[in-house]
Design an enzyme around this catalytic site. Structure first.
Site, PDB file in Angstrom:
ATOM      1  N   ASN A   1     -12.143   2.446  -6.961  1.00 50.16           N
ATOM      2  CA  ASN A   1     -10.764   2.921  -6.837  1.00 50.16           C
ATOM      3  C   ASN A   1     -10.534   3.551  -5.473  1.00 50.16           C
ATOM      4  OD1 ASN A   1     -10.602   2.078  -9.426  1.00 50.16           O
ATOM      5  ND2 ASN A   1     -10.636   4.119 -10.346  1.00 50.16           N
ATOM      6  N   VAL A   2      -9.309   3.419  -5.015  1.00 51.01           N
ATOM      7  CA  VAL A   2      -8.940   3.958  -3.707  1.00 51.01           C
ATOM      8  C   VAL A   2      -7.918   5.084  -3.866  1.00 51.01           C
ATOM      9  CG1 VAL A   2      -9.463   1.792  -2.519  1.00 51.01           C
ATOM     10  CG2 VAL A   2      -7.161   2.137  -3.428  1.00 51.01           C
ATOM     11  N   ASP A   3      -7.695   5.533  -5.111  1.00 50.45           N
ATOM     12  CA  ASP A   3      -6.597   6.466  -5.388  1.00 50.45           C
ATOM     13  C   ASP A   3      -6.937   7.932  -5.116  1.00 50.45           C
ATOM     14  OD1 ASP A   3      -8.157   7.208  -7.679  1.00 50.45           O
ATOM     15  OD2 ASP A   3      -7.132   5.723  -8.923  1.00 50.45           O
TER      16      ASP A   3
ATOM     17  N   CYS B   1      -9.837  -2.386  16.894  1.00 49.29           N
ATOM     18  CA  CYS B   1     -10.949  -1.700  17.570  1.00 49.29           C
ATOM     19  C   CYS B   1     -11.711  -0.805  16.593  1.00 49.29           C
ATOM     20  CB  CYS B   1     -10.458  -0.922  18.795  1.00 49.29           C
ATOM     21  SG  CYS B   1      -9.743   0.687  18.436  1.00 49.29           S
TER      22      CYS B   1
ATOM     23  N   HIS C   1     -14.521   0.774  -2.043  1.00 52.92           N
ATOM     24  CA  HIS C   1     -13.437  -0.042  -1.497  1.00 52.92           C
ATOM     25  C   HIS C   1     -12.534   0.724  -0.537  1.00 52.92           C
ATOM     26  CE1 HIS C   1     -13.823  -3.122  -5.045  1.00 52.92           C
ATOM     27  NE2 HIS C   1     -14.819  -3.178  -4.194  1.00 52.92           N
TER      28      HIS C   1
ATOM     29  N   ASN D   1     -14.672   0.262 -21.745  1.00 52.25           N
ATOM     30  CA  ASN D   1     -13.545  -0.492 -21.193  1.00 52.25           C
ATOM     31  C   ASN D   1     -12.533  -0.778 -22.295  1.00 52.25           C
ATOM     32  OD1 ASN D   1     -12.805  -1.603 -18.615  1.00 52.25           O
ATOM     33  ND2 ASN D   1     -12.949  -3.644 -19.507  1.00 52.25           N
TER      34      ASN D   1
ATOM     35  N   TYR E   1       0.819  -1.216   0.000  1.00 50.65           N
ATOM     36  CA  TYR E   1       0.000   0.000   0.000  1.00 50.65           C
ATOM     37  C   TYR E   1       0.852   1.264   0.000  1.00 50.65           C
ATOM     38  CZ  TYR E   1      -4.164  -2.686  -0.085  1.00 50.65           C
ATOM     39  OH  TYR E   1      -5.140  -3.530  -0.518  1.00 50.65           O
TER      40      TYR E   1
END
Ligand code: OAD
Ligand code: ZN
Length: 247
Positions: A99-101, A127, A116, A218, A63
């Site tokens: 996407n996590v960007d 926790c 995501h 795509n 990551y």
């Protein structure tokens, strides 16, 4: 190249689902296909709670590399076109991204569901302390620990085998259902996603059941292509602005 265009009038509701392919031309590698391996591993072998349990340092390295790449990248014309169409449609628009960007946010998207999670937050692996903003790229031992309980921090990403945030799922379904109830014209557009990862890969089918017109933009075939009425093949930066009439 796309000469097709999605008809968007004053009553149209549009939901856009994006995947790694929309960020490819910003220089970020997709997960599957060419360049889809990392240190010889498939993403399914790194992005899991089990992988973190077994070797948290390795998962943080993965990551960290993602953060370095995304931090150096900027939104491209496809991200910007999606933000521009939101500015026109307002609440008749929703963007769900896998996407996590963070590039959609940088492009100006606001009605945005990050299914995501985000590369730019971390949270406790044990926790319920709320996630914190975290932009550290070189995460090295000693690995970061939770202020509240001392357990290891982890990226705030939804890994394989984990549930999506129910509020995110609900936001997508509520948007689709509301269009169905209102009898509105509903358009579902997926961009740059291989259609392999559920539940996102199943949203098109749900939308179609509610009467949506479905489009896929795509670079190659997608696993769920049969649910799309229209498949447009090509790079997102040229196909998406044209499809949205912004080319
Ligand atoms: P994939 O890597 O599975 O698929 C990316 C798709 O983008 C492929 O079908 C490519 O053909 C297409 N593509 C590549 N370049 C493109 C371009 N320039 N323009 C348009 N399309 C292009 O990525 P996702 O479908 O997003 O999850 O993968 C889904 C999830 O799997 C990710 O969110 C990630 C991964 O594991 C997590 O990290 C939890
Ligand atoms: Zn904790």
């Amino acid at each position: 190249m796309a000469t097709e265009r999605i008809s968007i009038d004053a009553g149209t509701r549009l939901i856009v689902l994006t995947g790694a392919g929309i960020s490819a031309e910003s220089g970020l590698a997709t997960f599957r296909g060419a360049g889809g391996l990392w240190e010889g591993s498939r993403v399914e072998d790194v992005a899991t709670p089990e992988a973190f349990e077994a070797d948290p340092e390795r998962v943080w390295r993965f990551y960290g590399a993602r953060r370095a790449g995304a931090g150096a990248a900027g939104p491209n014309r496809a991200h910007l076109a999606v933000a521009e169409i939101e500015a026109r449609l307002g609440d008749r628009f929703l963007l769900a991204t896998q996407n996590v960007d963070g590039l959609h946010g940088l492009a100006g998207s606001r009605r945005l569901v990050e299914l995501h999670g985000s590369l730019w937050r971390s949270r406790c692996s044990r926790c319920e302390a709320p996630p914190v903003e975290d932009r550290v790229v070189d995460v090295a031992p000693p690995l970061p620990a939770c202020d509240a309980c001392g357990s290891l921090m982890r990226p705030d990403i939804v890994w394989f085998g984990e549930m999506l945030d129910p509020a995110h799922e609900w936001a997508v379904r509520r948007f689709l259902k509301a269009a169905g109830v209102a009898g509105a014209r509903l358009v579902f557009l997926a961009i740059g996603t291989s259609g392999n990862v559920h539940p996102a890969a199943g949203y098109v089918r749900y939308a179609k059941d509610l009467g949506a017109e479905t489009w896929l933009a795509n670079a190659d075939e997608a696993a769920n292509a049969r649910w799309f009425d229209h498949v447009v093949t090509g790079p997102a930066t040229s196909v998406v602005p044209a499809l949205l009439g912004l080319g």
